[in-house]
Enzyme design. Structure first.
Site, PDB file in Angstrom:
ATOM      1  CB  ILE A  84      -0.934   0.008   1.222  1.00 53.28           C
ATOM      2  CG1 ILE A  84      -1.822  -1.240   1.220  1.00 53.28           C
ATOM      3  CG2 ILE A  84      -1.795   1.262   1.231  1.00 53.28           C
ATOM      4  CD1 ILE A  84      -2.700  -1.377   2.446  1.00 53.28           C
ATOM      5  CD  GLU A 121       3.478  -0.947   4.814  1.00 52.79           C
ATOM      6  OE1 GLU A 121       4.346  -0.124   4.504  1.00 52.79           O
ATOM      7  OE2 GLU A 121       3.432  -1.496   5.928  1.00 52.79           O
TER       8      GLU A 121
END
Length: 583
Positions: free
Chosen positions: A457, A499
């Site tokens: 991300i 992430e």
């Protein structure tokens, strides 16, 4: 102003990073720190002080790294031990050279094979000990006014019953006990062992509303156990209860020789298997040997009763049912066996589907601790098709199957905890590595390719810093849900770490991997997260690698996908890059 005292901050920093990195990273890093103020080594007044600081910093790095590595190793061992619980049952082989069941010796041999209860408990206790890093796990059975040690991870003779104390209080109150600061001089545990007991968890073992014994887990370390460890021990205690209850059920079966003959032919999987499909198939098969009929087993789920197994030629077009308004619903509502020997005068339908020419029916609610697990139904075209002996055998069989099904569901929960990420519900990193290794084993037999997506991300730290970690968790769960929606059923999604996510694409080449990656990237880019009335959008970068064209091993494939991801993130982000396109 003298700020030399601030160097002490390095010590907790070194301890912190030891929790995440191996000694081969932490120790060299600690050696680099003294070079920041290398000039102090050449000053006579501070030489001794700097040398001492460097020595103790290195010592801290070594000790903390080794400690955390041991914790990580113990955790991996605990997860692997969960698999042993399954395999221990598979070692039982009731089909081995038993000959005729008319012999008392053969019956004894059969039950000896089926009821390796102590060995199973010992395997369970070894798992508990590793899972919570305890010194020992023990089972005390209450007999009249005293306790006896049934099973322990300690050597024989190392534990002795000593007075009443905590054990008697837990037995009397039927409540768990949890402490990490016991003083043996002022506190009586109820047993003594070689070595002190500073931390203790005691869980009552309940049979209905009666406490039959106690599970204890102890450690010589102060504050050795956390609340999470207590919850873990309680979960294992449920497994122990099922094991003891199964033992009790089999003692009942043993007294009925004719029932044993029937159960021998097909009921062994009710003990040895942890697969609900195998369990329900075995249940129906054994019931068919007791009396020929139309047999159905329904497993209760969130949407209703799912038909798992049946031996009927009746037209059953659906798999999901509700029983309100039918005869068998009496068994569900009352949680009791319901037998209708002649349905001729009943105007209520027997089942939620056509049951033409059926004259009698019996329905057993599958219960465990008064919790409804499913429904077992037998239909016959004959009136009064069961006698009291057959009903008794079916009750025992359903009771046995209920415990086995509850046991299988608990194992499924434990396995899910061990293989999935708690936040996103995707596979965890360990399971991802296992799945990818399986794909490379398949590659050795077949020529079909496999692609790997590694995704990250973009600017996720900024999301956390701006909106807080709860919003960050919301984004992680949202992205993981999009991944599950975009990919195919055969693909394997996992949370790679932080992430980062990974997706294994079996049977997919470089072009197919690129197409899926682009669909995923665009779906995330279009997703709108609402935060306190404000709109938040995120993007992802994706690295793609394909075996066998890009890599010949699991490690090489991960490495090249990671290189492609790095390239994507450092060349604009919000894009998918194939490793082959970088060449």
């Amino acid at each position: 102003m003298d700020f030399s005292w601030m160097k002490l901050v390095y010590f907790p920093f070194i301890i912190f990073i030891s929790a995440f990195y191996d000694p081969k990273v932490v120790v060299p890093f600690s050696l680099l720190i003294p070079f920041i103020e290398l000039r102090n080594f050449f000053v006579k007044e501070t030489l001794l002080e700097e040398a001492a600081f460097s020595f103790f910093l290195l010592l801290t790095a070594v000790m903390s790294s080794l400690f955390y590595r041991r914790l990580r190793d113990e955790k991996r061992k605990a997860v692997s031990e969960l698999e042993k619980i399954k395999s221990s049952a598979s070692e039982i082989s009731p089909e081995s050279d038993m000959g005729s069941l008319d012999s008392d010796e053969v019956i004894s041999h059969y039950f000896a094979a089926m009821l390796k209860t102590d060995e199973e408990i010992k395997e369970l206790f070894l798992t508990i000990r590793q899972a919570v890093l305890a010194d020992s796990a023990n089972l005390f059975i209450h007999d009249d006014a005293s306790f006896t040690l049934r099973c322990s991870t300690e050597e024989k003779g190392n534990i002795k019953i000593a007075g009443n104390g905590i054990l008697s209080a837990c037995m009397r109150d039927k409540k768990p006990f949890f402490s990490g600061d016991l003083n043996e001089k002022t506190t009586t545990v109820g047993y003594i062992k070689n070595g002190k007991i500073s931390s203790l968890i005691v869980i009552p073992i309940m049979e209905g509303s009666v406490s039959i014994g106690l599970l204890t887990v102890d450690s010589s370390r102060y504050q050795a156990f956390s609340e999470t460890d207590k919850d873990t021990v309680q979960r294992f205690a449920k497994q122990l209860v099922r094991t003891l209850e199964r033992e009790r059920v089999y003692m009942i079966i043993k007294r009925d020789r004719s029932g044993l003959k029937i159960l021998k032919e097909g009921s062994s999987n009710l003990v040895t298997s942890l697969d609900i499909d195998v369990l329900t198939q075995s249940l129906c098969s054994v019931a068919e040997h007791i009396v020929h009929s139309n047999i159905f087993f329904f497993l209760l789920g969130p949407q209703g009763f799912e038909l798992k197994q049946h031996t009927s030629a009746l037209p059953v077009e659906s798999k999901l049912f509700h029983f309100k308004g039918t005869i068998v619903n009496f068994a569900i509502e009352n949680k009791q066996r319901h037998y209708i020997s002649d349905t001729t005068d009943y105007r209520v339908p027997i089942m939620p589907f056509e049951t033409k020419n059926i004259r009698s029916v019996i329905a057993f609610p599958m219960l465990y601790k008064n919790e409804l697990l499913g429904l077992f139904v037998m239909l016959s075209a004959k009136r009064n098709f069961l006698d009291s002996s057959q009903i008794s055998m079916l009750e025992v069989l359903c009771n046995q199957a209920s415990i086995a099904i509850a046991n299988a569901k608990l194992h499924a929960e434990i396995e899910k905890l061990a293989t999935t990420d708690g936040l996103t519900g995707l596979y965890n990193h360990r399971r991802f590595q296992e799945k990818l290794l399986e794909e490379f084993k398949r590659l050795a037999r077949h020529s079909s390719p496999v692609s790997l997506l590694l995704t990250d991300i973009d600017y996720f730290k900024k999301v956390n810093d701006t909106y807080g970690h709860p919003v960050g968790d919301l984004v992680l769960k949202g992205v993981s849900k999009i991944i599950e929606e975009v990919i195919r059923d055969i693909d394997v999604p996992a949370r790679y770490g932080g992430e980062e996510f990974a997706v294994i694409l079996p049977g997919t080449g470089a072009d197919g991997g690129k197409n899926i990656a682009e669909r995923l990237r665009k779906a995330v880019m279009d997703k709108i997260f609402s935060v306190d009335g404000k709109i938040l959008k995120v993007t992802i970068s994706i690295g793609i690698a394909t075996a066998p064209v890009d890599a010949g091993s699991k490690e090489e494939l991960i490495g090249k996908a990671d290189q492609a991801l790095y390239h994507a993130k450092h060349n604009g982000r919000n894009q998918s890059i194939s490793w082959s396109s970088m060449q």
